[in-house]
Motif scaffolding. Sequence first.
Motif, PDB file in Angstrom:
ATOM      1  N   VAL A 211       0.698  -1.160  -0.093  1.00  0.00           N
ATOM      2  CA  VAL A 211      -0.134   0.064  -0.090  1.00  0.00           C
ATOM      3  C   VAL A 211       0.968   1.249  -0.069  1.00  0.00           C
ATOM      4  N   ASP A 212       1.770   1.222   0.851  1.00  0.00           N
ATOM      5  CA  ASP A 212       2.816   2.333   0.672  1.00  0.00           C
ATOM      6  C   ASP A 212       3.490   2.736  -0.616  1.00  0.00           C
ATOM      7  N   SER A 213       4.116   1.502  -1.271  1.00  0.00           N
ATOM      8  CA  SER A 213       4.472   1.570  -2.832  1.00  0.00           C
ATOM      9  C   SER A 213       3.396   2.067  -3.760  1.00  0.00           C
ATOM     10  N   PHE A 214       2.130   1.733  -3.443  1.00  0.00           N
ATOM     11  CA  PHE A 214       1.286   2.082  -4.427  1.00  0.00           C
ATOM     12  C   PHE A 214       0.693   3.516  -4.323  1.00  0.00           C
ATOM     13  N   TYR A 215       1.020   4.036  -3.169  1.00  0.00           N
ATOM     14  CA  TYR A 215       0.714   5.591  -2.946  1.00  0.00           C
ATOM     15  C   TYR A 215       1.684   6.377  -3.887  1.00  0.00           C
ATOM     16  N   GLN A 218       0.582   5.588  -7.805  1.00  0.00           N
ATOM     17  CA  GLN A 218      -0.964   6.191  -8.272  1.00  0.00           C
ATOM     18  C   GLN A 218      -0.698   7.523  -8.477  1.00  0.00           C
ATOM     19  N   LYS A 219       0.361   8.184  -7.969  1.00  0.00           N
ATOM     20  CA  LYS A 219       0.686   9.668  -8.104  1.00  0.00           C
ATOM     21  C   LYS A 219       1.069   9.658  -9.656  1.00  0.00           C
ATOM     22  N   LYS A 220       1.679   8.667 -10.311  1.00  0.00           N
ATOM     23  CA  LYS A 220       2.169   8.710 -11.534  1.00  0.00           C
ATOM     24  C   LYS A 220       1.486   8.086 -12.827  1.00  0.00           C
ATOM     25  N   LEU A 240      -7.293  -1.169   5.044  1.00  0.00           N
ATOM     26  CA  LEU A 240      -8.221  -0.261   4.489  1.00  0.00           C
ATOM     27  C   LEU A 240      -8.163   1.154   5.007  1.00  0.00           C
ATOM     28  N   GLU A 241      -7.583   1.009   6.249  1.00  0.00           N
ATOM     29  CA  GLU A 241      -7.640   2.349   7.058  1.00  0.00           C
ATOM     30  C   GLU A 241      -6.329   3.133   6.522  1.00  0.00           C
ATOM     31  N   LEU A 242      -5.302   2.474   6.226  1.00  0.00           N
ATOM     32  CA  LEU A 242      -4.096   2.972   5.581  1.00  0.00           C
ATOM     33  C   LEU A 242      -4.281   3.463   4.029  1.00  0.00           C
ATOM     34  N   ALA A 243      -5.222   2.845   3.349  1.00  0.00           N
ATOM     35  CA  ALA A 243      -5.558   3.453   2.233  1.00  0.00           C
ATOM     36  C   ALA A 243      -6.346   4.865   2.340  1.00  0.00           C
ATOM     37  N   TYR A 246      -4.114   7.765   3.019  1.00  0.00           N
ATOM     38  CA  TYR A 246      -3.628   7.981   1.708  1.00  0.00           C
ATOM     39  C   TYR A 246      -4.338   8.626   1.072  1.00  0.00           C
ATOM     40  N   LYS A 247      -5.701   8.734   1.188  1.00  0.00           N
ATOM     41  CA  LYS A 247      -6.770   9.329   0.328  1.00  0.00           C
ATOM     42  C   LYS A 247      -6.918   8.693  -1.247  1.00  0.00           C
ATOM     43  N   MET A 248      -6.827   7.252  -1.059  1.00  0.00           N
ATOM     44  CA  MET A 248      -6.919   6.359  -2.138  1.00  0.00           C
ATOM     45  C   MET A 248      -7.836   5.161  -1.910  1.00  0.00           C
ATOM     46  N   GLU A 249      -8.863   5.175  -1.122  1.00  0.00           N
ATOM     47  CA  GLU A 249      -9.580   4.043  -0.839  1.00  0.00           C
ATOM     48  C   GLU A 249     -10.478   3.624  -2.160  1.00  0.00           C
ATOM     49  N   GLN A 250     -10.563   4.513  -3.117  1.00  0.00           N
ATOM     50  CA  GLN A 250     -11.340   4.335  -4.383  1.00  0.00           C
ATOM     51  C   GLN A 250     -10.269   3.325  -5.060  1.00  0.00           C
ATOM     52  N   LYS A 251      -9.057   3.401  -4.958  1.00  0.00           N
ATOM     53  CA  LYS A 251      -8.192   2.965  -6.056  1.00  0.00           C
ATOM     54  C   LYS A 251      -7.630   1.534  -5.365  1.00  0.00           C
ATOM     55  N   VAL A 252      -7.934   1.350  -4.080  1.00  0.00           N
ATOM     56  CA  VAL A 252      -7.433  -0.112  -3.569  1.00  0.00           C
ATOM     57  C   VAL A 252      -8.628  -0.843  -3.115  1.00  0.00           C
ATOM     58  N   LYS A 253      -8.584  -2.163  -3.493  1.00  0.00           N
ATOM     59  CA  LYS A 253      -9.550  -3.017  -3.403  1.00  0.00           C
ATOM     60  C   LYS A 253      -8.913  -4.190  -2.551  1.00  0.00           C
ATOM     61  N   ILE A 254      -9.510  -4.430  -1.472  1.00  0.00           N
ATOM     62  CA  ILE A 254      -9.456  -5.691  -0.639  1.00  0.00           C
ATOM     63  C   ILE A 254     -10.338  -6.557  -0.807  1.00  0.00           C
ATOM     64  N   LEU A 255     -10.044  -7.780  -1.161  1.00  0.00           N
ATOM     65  CA  LEU A 255     -10.859  -8.834  -1.347  1.00  0.00           C
ATOM     66  C   LEU A 255     -10.595 -10.140  -0.809  1.00  0.00           C
TER      67      LEU A 255
END
Length: 395
Positions: A211-215, A218-220, A240-243, A246-255
């Motif tokens: 999740v840290d890496s994806f932050y 998704q900037k780029k 989910l809280e970490l996402a 980072y204000k990217m909960e719409q881009k992170v799906k936990i399944l």
Amino acid sequence: MLLMYLSFCDGTIQQQKQSVAFVCSQFNPGGAEFTTSQLLNLLQTNFSTYLIVNENETIWFKVPEQTQILRLNSSNVSAQLLSFQSIFNIQKFIFVESWNISILRSSIHLQQDQVYFLSTLPLLTVFQSSINQSSENEIFKQQLFTFKNISKVICTTKQDAALWSQFSANAVYIPTPLNNKLKRISQNDLEPNVIVIGTMDQFQRRTNLAVDSFYQIQKKINAKLFLVGSGANGMKSALLELAKIYKMEQKVKILDFYENIELFYEQGAVLLSCGEYGQMKTRQQAKEYGMPVVSYKKPAEFNQEGEIIVDNEDQMAEETVKLLTDFEYRRTAVENGYKAVEDINNDLITYNWIQILNGQEIEQTLPKVTKKELMERIKEVDLDIFTLFEFMEEE
């Protein structure tokens, strides 16, 4: 009751075949369990197959209809295994990643040539897990003494088989079966889906680092992150809280784990592997499907052929963005992944398993591992083990 089992495929016991039972104390989504389901398929022609699990465990992976499923309750495991052996005429028992000492001890009551151990995790993982459970080395001693009573420890990497052999274990290398033979025809029309598959935690798998890496990713580039698998100790909520932070909960799906997990391998663009150990089967499958793998550098016994190795989450983000935007770079990574698994052959895997279970040896050369090299690998995962070498053969 002592004996609990599901319905048989035909109500009879096949006497014409040797009987083999895989003992999995749990059958949760994981590489060891998936490997077991594949081996049941590969071996069913030559053996009558059984799967022994705890009484309340869900069977997550498909097993052949011919495989009889037997259930253990919480009482005396040794007595139940001996009962299964007698009633169903089981000749061979394969203990799958059974690090639980009580399960391992139950194998001592079986004849040595009837007991095998399937290890899909590296040896140092066992020690790390033991350290998490106890500050004493007694648990190591119990495990190592138990393994010396097992006829074969079957490892999925050559390096790990070499390590086990240092502890006087009769170790042999047989890779995990291939799951997919179809290569992707096209690579440049994939959606930028970044995938993480496996148990979610912050210790062994370090999923939070994905999740840290994806932050940074998704900037780029407009990508999505899919975290797929089972969670431990509220880890899914924490991710989910970490996402959200980072204000990217719409881009992170936990399944949750999907039975048709192949969909993620087929549609994923990049697989991230952040853990210090494990996820070997996941990484192998990604390569089979033509999905590039970006992994943290791991101890030397991990086979990371065909993967892009990074030292931190910033490098992981940089490499992932490059794979998603530079087609030539991606094509090279995919080809390297294909090459890493091209020598794995299910027919040869089946043949080697049949040889081993029939008491025959297979020809192979394991890499030489000296005590000095072993100590260096122990230091790589920061273990404090001061009594291991007394179990090793003198050079």
